[in-house]
Scaffold this motif. Sequence first.
Motif, PDB file in Angstrom:
ATOM      1  N   GLN A 194     -29.287 -90.581  44.836  1.00  8.83           N
ATOM      2  CA  GLN A 194     -27.939 -90.906  45.321  1.00  8.83           C
ATOM      3  C   GLN A 194     -26.871 -90.337  44.386  1.00  8.83           C
ATOM      4  OE1 GLN A 194     -27.349 -95.106  46.368  1.00  8.83           O
ATOM      5  NE2 GLN A 194     -29.548 -95.293  46.665  1.00  8.83           N
ATOM      6  N   LEU A 195     -27.137 -90.484  43.087  1.00  6.99           N
ATOM      7  CA  LEU A 195     -26.170 -89.952  42.114  1.00  6.99           C
ATOM      8  C   LEU A 195     -26.083 -88.433  42.217  1.00  6.99           C
ATOM      9  CD1 LEU A 195     -26.976 -92.053  38.898  1.00  6.99           C
ATOM     10  CD2 LEU A 195     -25.336 -92.558  40.722  1.00  6.99           C
ATOM     11  N   LEU A 196     -27.217 -87.820  42.393  1.00  8.35           N
ATOM     12  CA  LEU A 196     -27.286 -86.364  42.487  1.00  8.35           C
ATOM     13  C   LEU A 196     -26.554 -85.882  43.742  1.00  8.35           C
ATOM     14  CD1 LEU A 196     -28.633 -83.738  41.329  1.00  8.35           C
ATOM     15  CD2 LEU A 196     -30.425 -84.118  43.020  1.00  8.35           C
ATOM     16  N   ASP A 197     -26.834 -86.575  44.837  1.00  7.31           N
ATOM     17  CA  ASP A 197     -26.217 -86.190  46.101  1.00  7.31           C
ATOM     18  C   ASP A 197     -24.696 -86.229  45.994  1.00  7.31           C
ATOM     19  OD1 ASP A 197     -26.600 -85.547  48.950  1.00  7.31           O
ATOM     20  OD2 ASP A 197     -25.512 -87.439  49.245  1.00  7.31           O
ATOM     21  N   HIS A 198     -24.214 -87.241  45.307  1.00 12.22           N
ATOM     22  CA  HIS A 198     -22.765 -87.343  45.127  1.00 12.22           C
ATOM     23  C   HIS A 198     -22.222 -86.119  44.380  1.00 12.22           C
ATOM     24  CE1 HIS A 198     -18.896 -89.393  44.620  1.00 12.22           C
ATOM     25  NE2 HIS A 198     -18.864 -88.795  43.447  1.00 12.22           N
ATOM     26  N   ILE A 199     -22.905 -85.727  43.329  1.00 12.79           N
ATOM     27  CA  ILE A 199     -22.451 -84.554  42.561  1.00 12.79           C
ATOM     28  C   ILE A 199     -22.465 -83.310  43.435  1.00 12.79           C
ATOM     29  CG2 ILE A 199     -23.033 -82.994  40.658  1.00 12.79           C
ATOM     30  CD1 ILE A 199     -24.136 -85.420  39.146  1.00 12.79           C
ATOM     31  N   MET A 200     -23.575 -83.123  44.140  1.00  8.57           N
ATOM     32  CA  MET A 200     -23.707 -81.888  44.924  1.00  8.57           C
ATOM     33  C   MET A 200     -22.664 -81.802  46.033  1.00  8.57           C
ATOM     34  SD  MET A 200     -26.016 -80.248  43.374  1.00  8.57           S
ATOM     35  CE  MET A 200     -26.750 -78.942  44.360  1.00  8.57           C
ATOM     36  N   LYS A 201     -22.298 -82.948  46.576  1.00  8.02           N
ATOM     37  CA  LYS A 201     -21.348 -82.950  47.707  1.00  8.02           C
ATOM     38  C   LYS A 201     -19.890 -82.940  47.266  1.00  8.02           C
ATOM     39  CE  LYS A 201     -23.022 -84.057  52.112  1.00  8.02           C
ATOM     40  NZ  LYS A 201     -24.314 -84.733  52.154  1.00  8.02           N
TER      41      LYS A 201
END
Lengths: 462, 116, 520
Positions: free
Chosen positions: B11-18
Amino acid sequence: MLCELKERERAGIINPIFTCQPCGAQFASIGIKDCIGIVHGGQGCVMFVRLLISQHLKESFEIASSSVHESGAVFGACGRVEEAVDVLLMRYPDVKVVPIISTCLTEVIGDDIEGVARKLNEGLLAEKYPGREVHLIPIHTPSFVGSMISGYDIAVRDFVKYFAKKTEPNGKLNLITGWVNPGDVTALKHLLREMDIDATVLFEIESFDSPVMPDGNHVSHGSTTIEDLTGTANAQATLALNRYEGGKAAEYLATEFDIPTLVGPTPIGIRNTDAFLKNLKTLTGKPIPQSLVRERGQALDALTDLTHMFFADKRVAIYGAPDLAISLAEFCLDLEMKPKLLLLGDDNSGYQHDPRIKALQQNVGHEMEIVTNADFWELEDRIKNKGLELDLILGHSKGRFISIDYNIPMVRVGFPTYDRAGLHRHPVVGYAGATWLAEQMANTLFADMEHKHNKEWILNVW
Amino acid sequence: MDDLMKDRMDQLLDHIMKKCLWQFHSRSWDRKVQNEGVLSKATQLLCGEPVDTSTPLAKCHWVDALCLVNDYKRRFAWVSQLKPDEIKEIMQALHERLDHLTITGSLNLELNDQHY
Amino acid sequence: MPYHEFKCSTCIPERKNHAVIKGPGEDLTMALPAGYLSTIPGTISERGCAYCGAKHVIGSPMKDVIHLSHGPVGCTYDTWQTKRYISDNDNFQLKYTFASDMKEKHVVFGAEKLLKSNIIEAFKAFPNIKRMTIYQTCASALIGDDLNAIAQEVMDEMPEVDIFVCNSPGFAGPSQSGGHHKINIAWINQKVGTIEPKITGDYVINYVGEYNIQGDQEVMCDFFKRMGIQVLSTFTGNGSYDDLRAMHKAQLNVLECARSAEYICNELRVRYGIPRLDIDGFGFEPLANSLRKVGLFFGIEDRAEAIIAEETARWKPELDWYKERLKGKKVCLWPGGSKLWHWAHVIHDEMGLDVVSVYTKFGHQGDMEKGISRCEEGALAIDDPNELEGLEAMEMLKPDIILTGKRPGEVAKKIRVPYLNAHAYHNGPWKGWEGWVRFARDIYNAIYSPIHKLTLLDIAADEIATDTTFETQVMLSDAALSEETRNAADLRQFTGQFDGLKSLRGKTYPEFEAKTAGAA
């Protein structure tokens, strides 16, 4: 003489009136059915021309690039044409006509486009596409020679030269329109129909005004066929409306196939349309019918309401394609207006011998200048710094800021006219065109009077 | 790392990527500096540790880290419940995963170009 | 994340590397479209050239400059009046363009003398303009004219003028991107550091990669000024030549379009130690975060928060009105280079649109990494698209709208897909809070156009409704909405002016107390 012919004295261009030759060749190419041109050069030479045409017609057209990048510019880029032809043929199965249009880049590096066409004909086309009709037509349009106008002229000639083939007389008239709008072609075909003349029209571009249909993709294409072009050699006569756009093709057909040929006048205005009909009559022997007498009468009726009341002594500047600009000046004179400045945007040496320009020089009774190789600064500088006063500007959209900034009303005419809606649908040629043009000019002057509160009350009764 | 932690890390990663752009500088070395700079500072912020902002570059990293942390706290309630060692673990994994996506595993052929 | 093969392109297998569908659970390391490679000739690609990338895209938005192209007239004509990058000096750079008018004799004998006469003439015609950029073209590059030498000669003779030379001929690279790069580097090499600016505040930025399309730059600068930040220069929209020579004196580079301008930011970082902060000026949340970051950098985040609160309160009810009506509509996001990633996530988050495809004409793989990361699963990403692939994609994806260029927009029209101009905008500016609502409004008006609906009717085959005498956008958009949403009292349509810039130009800004004595 009150009317002077001169050339731009400055070395450079401030705001160009014309673009370069490859644009003209591209515009000619889209008039042909099953034709996609390949512009041999950098990608901008295609991308921007496609954009320009789509701005003017509000349609998109297919034109390809050989996409020459750095290595091609250094080592020669004929291989890029070979690849482009193959890719194009593989993906567009209907394509039969492929002009290969050169640019400054590929002319300077000296790419041999005839050689490429030969090589492809003997190799790729024979081996990979046997039985498929494909015509590769090299067209030389270096950007540092002439202008979009000569590029169009050269391309029309090269298409005709490539295809025209003498067989049996077909009794038709070759009508070479020059660079016009779909609306002009409709008007011209109407006149031909009234005269009962069967013609090959170069180019059939009415289809540029293509529809949005409930299904399928109806993107615009020209509809002049290979057969049309081939048959030009078998016509009973050729009539080219414009000396500088299509004149070369007419001359070629005349010398090569001994076809009776007349060039001009561009049928803009009543008098030029009269001459056009007389030329049709001369070449085909067909009489001018009463229906056209009546149509002419309707136009004269409309013009009579406008000329001495509103147009008389109005000072006009005109710029754009030479045949268009000259005929507009002639029409304005017939309307009692005073063309003060005529700008022709390239250095064609033929202008000084043009009988129409000579006639202006000899007979115009007010001060007038004709500037060749001109740019927009020739107009703006005269207005801004030299006291030129104008009531109206006639020309294409690239000059729009002169009209806007100096508060001079302007009628958009020619190519391109992207800052007004739908002008390509309306003719400027023929009697209908004369009426349309005059009424556009009048309404533009009226709107200007109202915006400026300049005797706007005159229109209370009219 | 257990499934829960892995899911949270995603979830944290997805936030960064988006939402972020700082991980997408155009060259590998640059991305390494960015990922390291922003994520280490974000970890410090999450753990309540002092953050160095003494250079312009460090300050930029801190700015991006602070915005990231604030977003995390707003979007993911569980973030504020984590203990420092859990934060360090998850952020370490996140850093590795981000380096993989944007640097070591990246298919971007320009990443190691010496010129721009 | 499988590579996608277009049916129309099976005969050119290398095209398969240029398109990818973002599959569930797949990431960037599994597939990434190739980018910035040589164009395949004859594909009818949409790319332009490196000259236009330098002159038309990056160079010409500079407002107080004579833009002179050294070559035949066509390059100049073609790249004139096809953009909407305005300026607050009455659009000098939009109205005037200059060509040295190279002819055949110059190609044979050289055109340096011609160029010199051109430069002198141009300055004479516009005595108030003292700055010039000269752009090389294919022709002048190939004949080997030394533009720098001529420029220097003139500067020696006319000490009041300054001339910048950009050597980026049309063939210099696979697309316009090559030109972005060349002019970035040429500017920092030739011009940055040659003038010392007047620093008027404590907080000084360069705003980089912003081209003032329909006034974007002026909207963004309004926010910066309200925060008490001095925008030393904008690269290059509405930007001033001399301000840009002073870029070295900023404390921070705020970078908007990383595709066209990261090069100069990177060099400013290397040479002058100025850090780079990448921002998004599009969308409420990205814009808020962007201002917040700039505020944090300078320790004035409270000023940013005040603006964010005020603007959000003013415009959120309007954005949400549109969001309710745009939810689930499918978009092909097909811009030139950077907007695929500026917009992909935020039109989804804030307008409810589903991005079913992104493409880039001249982007690099880095742009695709950002774009693919930001769009939703199932989206088709295409690099260097061409005419047939665009049509095939639209037929496959059946978008409700496409955001692209003017000419591809005409293609879309023919297959009954509404289009908005992604490069020049329909009714912008689209940056800022108000701008973002304008964008939503433009999308809404395109999708719910009654005329668009009529294009879908076949009068020969379909039933023609005679009980409907007209329809409005609201009749079309609200038919499927719940009563509650339809009548929501806290939502409303766009209430801004047609020209919002009028109120910005000449606006006065609050004075902030200086942080340190003598800072001004």
